[in-house]
Design a protein around this motif. Structure first.
Motif, PDB file in Angstrom:
ATOM      1  N   SER A 246      55.729  43.578  51.791  1.00 48.30           N
ATOM      2  CA  SER A 246      55.076  42.443  52.459  1.00 48.30           C
ATOM      3  C   SER A 246      56.025  41.258  52.450  1.00 48.30           C
ATOM      4  O   SER A 246      56.854  41.107  51.560  1.00 48.30           O
ATOM      5  CB  SER A 246      53.746  42.089  51.797  1.00 48.30           C
ATOM      6  OG  SER A 246      53.930  41.596  50.475  1.00 48.30           O
ATOM      7  N   ILE A 247      55.894  40.427  53.468  1.00 48.91           N
ATOM      8  CA  ILE A 247      56.740  39.242  53.643  1.00 48.91           C
ATOM      9  C   ILE A 247      55.868  38.005  53.448  1.00 48.91           C
ATOM     10  O   ILE A 247      54.776  37.912  54.026  1.00 48.91           O
ATOM     11  CB  ILE A 247      57.389  39.223  55.044  1.00 48.91           C
ATOM     12  CG1 ILE A 247      58.092  40.558  55.343  1.00 48.91           C
ATOM     13  CG2 ILE A 247      58.358  38.065  55.154  1.00 48.91           C
ATOM     14  CD1 ILE A 247      59.252  40.886  54.443  1.00 48.91           C
ATOM     15  N   SER A 248      56.335  37.062  52.667  1.00 45.40           N
ATOM     16  CA  SER A 248      55.465  35.964  52.246  1.00 45.40           C
ATOM     17  C   SER A 248      55.034  35.050  53.383  1.00 45.40           C
ATOM     18  O   SER A 248      54.020  34.354  53.261  1.00 45.40           O
ATOM     19  CB  SER A 248      56.152  35.136  51.147  1.00 45.40           C
ATOM     20  OG  SER A 248      57.313  34.491  51.642  1.00 45.40           O
ATOM     21  N   ASP A 249      55.765  35.026  54.524  1.00 47.63           N
ATOM     22  CA  ASP A 249      55.329  34.184  55.645  1.00 47.63           C
ATOM     23  C   ASP A 249      54.663  35.013  56.747  1.00 47.63           C
ATOM     24  O   ASP A 249      54.529  34.551  57.868  1.00 47.63           O
ATOM     25  CB  ASP A 249      56.493  33.366  56.208  1.00 47.63           C
ATOM     26  CG  ASP A 249      57.541  34.217  56.916  1.00 47.63           C
ATOM     27  OD1 ASP A 249      57.656  35.423  56.594  1.00 47.63           O
ATOM     28  OD2 ASP A 249      58.254  33.688  57.794  1.00 47.63           O
ATOM     29  N   ASP A 250      54.220  36.208  56.422  1.00 50.04           N
ATOM     30  CA  ASP A 250      53.471  37.045  57.356  1.00 50.04           C
ATOM     31  C   ASP A 250      51.991  36.688  57.245  1.00 50.04           C
ATOM     32  O   ASP A 250      51.372  36.969  56.215  1.00 50.04           O
ATOM     33  CB  ASP A 250      53.701  38.518  57.004  1.00 50.04           C
ATOM     34  CG  ASP A 250      52.883  39.482  57.854  1.00 50.04           C
ATOM     35  OD1 ASP A 250      52.111  39.032  58.710  1.00 50.04           O
ATOM     36  OD2 ASP A 250      53.039  40.702  57.646  1.00 50.04           O
ATOM     37  N   PRO A 251      51.386  36.077  58.268  1.00 47.49           N
ATOM     38  CA  PRO A 251      49.989  35.654  58.147  1.00 47.49           C
ATOM     39  C   PRO A 251      48.994  36.803  58.130  1.00 47.49           C
ATOM     40  O   PRO A 251      47.844  36.619  57.744  1.00 47.49           O
ATOM     41  CB  PRO A 251      49.784  34.765  59.377  1.00 47.49           C
ATOM     42  CG  PRO A 251      50.777  35.262  60.377  1.00 47.49           C
ATOM     43  CD  PRO A 251      51.974  35.701  59.572  1.00 47.49           C
ATOM     44  N   TYR A 252      49.402  37.992  58.566  1.00 48.96           N
ATOM     45  CA  TYR A 252      48.550  39.182  58.491  1.00 48.96           C
ATOM     46  C   TYR A 252      48.701  39.874  57.135  1.00 48.96           C
ATOM     47  O   TYR A 252      47.716  40.253  56.515  1.00 48.96           O
ATOM     48  CB  TYR A 252      48.931  40.193  59.578  1.00 48.96           C
ATOM     49  CG  TYR A 252      48.834  39.690  60.995  1.00 48.96           C
ATOM     50  CD1 TYR A 252      47.675  39.859  61.741  1.00 48.96           C
ATOM     51  CD2 TYR A 252      49.920  39.060  61.598  1.00 48.96           C
ATOM     52  CE1 TYR A 252      47.594  39.418  63.055  1.00 48.96           C
ATOM     53  CE2 TYR A 252      49.846  38.604  62.907  1.00 48.96           C
ATOM     54  CZ  TYR A 252      48.684  38.792  63.631  1.00 48.96           C
ATOM     55  OH  TYR A 252      48.612  38.352  64.926  1.00 48.96           O
ATOM     56  N   GLY A 253      49.948  40.039  56.700  1.00 44.64           N
ATOM     57  CA  GLY A 253      50.240  40.832  55.518  1.00 44.64           C
ATOM     58  C   GLY A 253      50.231  40.026  54.245  1.00 44.64           C
ATOM     59  O   GLY A 253      51.232  39.986  53.509  1.00 44.64           O
ATOM     60  N   THR A 254      49.127  39.381  53.943  1.00 40.63           N
ATOM     61  CA  THR A 254      48.997  38.658  52.679  1.00 40.63           C
ATOM     62  C   THR A 254      48.860  39.666  51.539  1.00 40.63           C
ATOM     63  O   THR A 254      48.621  40.856  51.751  1.00 40.63           O
ATOM     64  CB  THR A 254      47.764  37.743  52.710  1.00 40.63           C
ATOM     65  OG1 THR A 254      46.596  38.564  52.921  1.00 40.63           O
ATOM     66  CG2 THR A 254      47.867  36.719  53.840  1.00 40.63           C
ATOM     67  N   ILE A 255      48.987  39.170  50.322  1.00 37.76           N
ATOM     68  CA  ILE A 255      48.840  40.062  49.170  1.00 37.76           C
ATOM     69  C   ILE A 255      47.471  40.732  49.191  1.00 37.76           C
ATOM     70  O   ILE A 255      47.352  41.946  48.970  1.00 37.76           O
ATOM     71  CB  ILE A 255      49.068  39.292  47.862  1.00 37.76           C
ATOM     72  CG1 ILE A 255      50.541  38.895  47.725  1.00 37.76           C
ATOM     73  CG2 ILE A 255      48.632  40.127  46.651  1.00 37.76           C
ATOM     74  CD1 ILE A 255      50.855  38.053  46.507  1.00 37.76           C
ATOM     75  N   ALA A 256      46.426  39.956  49.487  1.00 36.03           N
ATOM     76  CA  ALA A 256      45.074  40.523  49.516  1.00 36.03           C
ATOM     77  C   ALA A 256      44.959  41.626  50.557  1.00 36.03           C
ATOM     78  O   ALA A 256      44.330  42.667  50.313  1.00 36.03           O
ATOM     79  CB  ALA A 256      44.053  39.422  49.800  1.00 36.03           C
TER      80      ALA A 256
END
Length: 324
Positions: A246-256
């Motif tokens: 996951s990429i930290s500035d991906d608004p879809y791929g959050t940790i949750a």
């Protein structure tokens, strides 16, 4: 309502750097229901039972050609590669999308499953690995033959539960994907994403799955039907060593969001790697850029190492997210 009147809903406007050329050999493959799927194969001249074959599962309504340069890279590193389009998209698009029965679960249970069978047939005895982008990571758990997967790499993989979207973008994304997209689909009989600049045109049942605002895949329309037949979903058949990037500035791929999907892969060994753009000397990466050739030297080796060994190299950027 005219297409010209639709708001852009920036900053979540989708822009893809589409690879229109490919070194892959085109193929046609029937799914179990006889729907003809199209894709490309990167095949070495000599067969080697030790050489893995990688199937690349695209994101929702992203053409498989978007992943051609990444496929070239894997091929150059001694993998055979299969890319393909889900029914209704790109190489697998019929003349009209109106009335096409194609859902997220069809994309996994029928289309991805057909690619697993193709890999078995075309590359007998070779290990089968999978790379899944966005919904493509979910699709990897929906094939009945998921037990065949040796190594699995997912990138930004989730199934669009709106509460998992990044807080700064959540309501704008909800308006775009859970209000405007289903409304336009109802008007046209499919989602005219290409004319809007929002991905490819998309079958109506896929839109229903995406836009249904529920936290569990089995409560999405096609997931509910799949679950009702057997009382379970196929994810548990996957025993692959799995790396979720996951990429930290991906608004879809959050940790949750990533962890929500990983929770379905109950019989695989799962590692979640969280990378910030600054970890690789970038200001932004987002949801779609991972597969652009600009990241060949920084991000692609992470996936390559996992596909080759099932492990992360010691100098891998980012941090492991603790499993709850």
């Amino acid at each position: 309502m005219n297409l010209q009147d639709m708001p852009s809903l920036a900053p979540t406007q989708i822009e893809l750097s589409l690879t229109t050329d490919t070194a892959g050999e085109p193929f046609k493959e029937p799914a179990a229901d006889a729907f003809i799927l199209g894709g490309f194969t990167w095949r070495h001249a000599s067969q080697d039972r030790a050489r893995p074959v990688v199937i690349i599962n695209a994101a929702t309504s992203v053409r498989c050609r978007h992943y051609s340069r990444f496929a070239d890279y894997l091929f150059a590193n001694d993998f055979d590669v299969i890319t393909y389009d889900y029914r209704g998209i790109g190489e697998s698009r019929p003349t009209s999308l109106k009335g096409l029965q194609a859902s997220w679960s069809d994309w996994g249970a029928l289309d991805f499953e057909a690619m697993l069978k193709r890999a078995q047939r075309e590359f007998p005895g070779q290990p089968i690995d999978v790379v899944g982008h966005s919904f493509g990571g979910c699709a990897a758990g929906l094939g009945a033959s998921g037990h065949l997967i040796r190594h699995l790499v997912t990138v930004g993989a989730q199934f669009a539960y709106w509460r998992d979207y990044a807080p700064a973008h959540r309501w704008r994304m909800f308006g775009k994907w859970h209000v405007v997209m289903p409304l336009m689909t109802r008007l046209y009989g499919y989602f005219p994403g290409k004319r809007l600049g929002w991905l490819e045109d998309t079958p109506a049942a896929v839109v229903r799955d995406w836009s249904t605002p529920t936290a569990r895949y089995e409560t999405r329309p096609s997931g509910r039907l799949m679950h009702a037949k057997t009382g379970r979903l196929p994810f548990a058949s996957v025993t692959a060593k799995t790396l979720a990037i996951s990429i930290s500035d991906d608004p879809y791929g959050t940790i949750a969001a990533i962890e929500r999907l990983l929770g379905y892969f109950t019989h695989s060994t799962n590692t979640h790697l969280r990378i910030a753009p600054e970890d690789i000397g970038e200001e932004e990466v987002g949801h779609f850029a991972f597969f652009r050739s600009a990241y060949q030297a920084t991000l692609w080796p992470i996936a390559l190492s996992w596909l080759q060994t099932g492990e992360l190299a010691p100098d891998t950027p980012g941090r492991r997210v603790p499993r709850s």
